[in-house]
Structure formats: C-alpha cells, structure tokens
Design a protein around this motif. Sequence first.
Motif: not given
Length: 256
Positions: A210-232
């Motif tokens: 009854g527990v599921e993990y959803i990973d958003v972290s990898k998509a926010m770090m394409p090529s291993g670098v944080i995508d700065t364009t998705i932040f305020l």
Amino acid sequence: MILSNLLNCFMKKIKLRTLLLAALLVLFTSNVEAQYKKSGNSVVWSIDLKSTFKDKIDLKQRYQSEIDAIYAKKGDKNLTKDLDVLFVGSSSIRGWRSVYEDMKPLRVLNNGFGGATIRDILYRYDKVVKPFKAKKVVLYVENDITNEDALDTYIILDLFRLFTQKVQKDFPGVKVFIVSFKPSPSRAGVLAKQILINNMLEAYAANSDGVEYIDVSKAMMPSGVIDTTIFLNDKLHMNAKGYKLWTDIIKPELIK
C-alpha cells in the motif's frame, strides 16, 4: 560536463550502499511503529533504533492560521465529496495552485502548508489528514534535512513510515504515494543526503504493502545536473514548468 560525470559517478557509488542500508532498516524495523507524545509546545519522539529525543521545533505554534484554514475545508462538501487524492506536504505542495486543473479528471484536495517538516504533518495529522477521506494520499515534504530542522536519515525514514501506518490504520485500503525529495539549486549542499533518503524511501516502499514511491528527482536532474529553468528566483520553489514536469510524472501513477 566534468561536474556532471563526477556527480553521476558519485551517485552510482552510493546507490548500492544506500539501498542496502535502507533494506536493512526496513527489514529490522518494519513491524515496529515509531511513537510520539506531545510535550509542551513540541513532541518527544521515540524512534525504532532506540532513539528518543525532544523536538526543538515549536510545533504547536507553527503555521496556525494555515492549519485552521485547512481544517475548515472539512465542512465544504464541494471540496471533499468523492475525493480521489489528498495532497499533503510542505511549500512545494502548498504552492502547487494549478494542481486542481493539472490532475483533472481526478478530484483532489491540496492540504500543503508552510515550510512543513514531516514532524509538523504528524503533529497536525488530525487536522490536515484524518478529516479528509480520499482514495489515495500523496505526501511530499523535504524540510527535515536542512538547517535547524535537520534529522538523521534513519529517523526521517521512520517518521515517513509512521505517517503511512497512521493513514493505513485510519483508512484501510488507501494507498500512500511518497514523492522523492527534489533537488534544487538552493539546497545543492544537501544533495547527497537527499539521494540517501530517496534511496531509503524507495526501498521502504518496495517492501511495503500500500505504499508507492514516485521519483521526480531524476527528471529534475537531466544528465546529472539540476535543471535551473524549472525554479523561481529563490532557486528552491518551482515555476509552472517545474509543476508541469511533476504533473507528467505523478498524474499517471495516480490514474493507474
């Protein structure tokens, strides 16, 4: 490029080690529930691995007006009737103002508040979770690893586990979705700790009903670098592009 390669190498090195640690923690603690009791304006926590401590956060006073506003929603049938998904968490959930539109046709309720920690959510559980019956619950909270609010990762894992156990006790059959800690430019200094706790949460979910993990972290770090364009501009909270990314990842999991 060099930084990206180094980060990818670092992440691969800690992956197996952290997954092993997480699996061991889940194996030896999964049948024991963390406990807490209110003490003055805060809480004394008793955690699985023989750890007891009084929280230094004034949990009783924090975010009171937001808590009151959330609790008041329980009387609004237009908001709470036939609820598919309850979103609960910290400011990244609170700031997701488009979530109602983004998640259609699902009927959702956004109960994010303040800069909440998982301890805030547990302390306020009877106000922000228990009054709202939904088919699924989404939890996102990342503030237990920073500055004065920081806890050890195994304690954070156990508090997340306490949350899921409380939900499943109060709402049998309801699935809890834990969203990974998100990487952000402003918290690059705790990225290693985020990776560690994400691996632990992933292993916990994989070994729990009854527990599921959803990973958003990898998509926010394409090529291993944080995508700065998705932040305020604060480099912590997301803009519309960031929430579009989250929607594309989270919504399909909720519709399944």
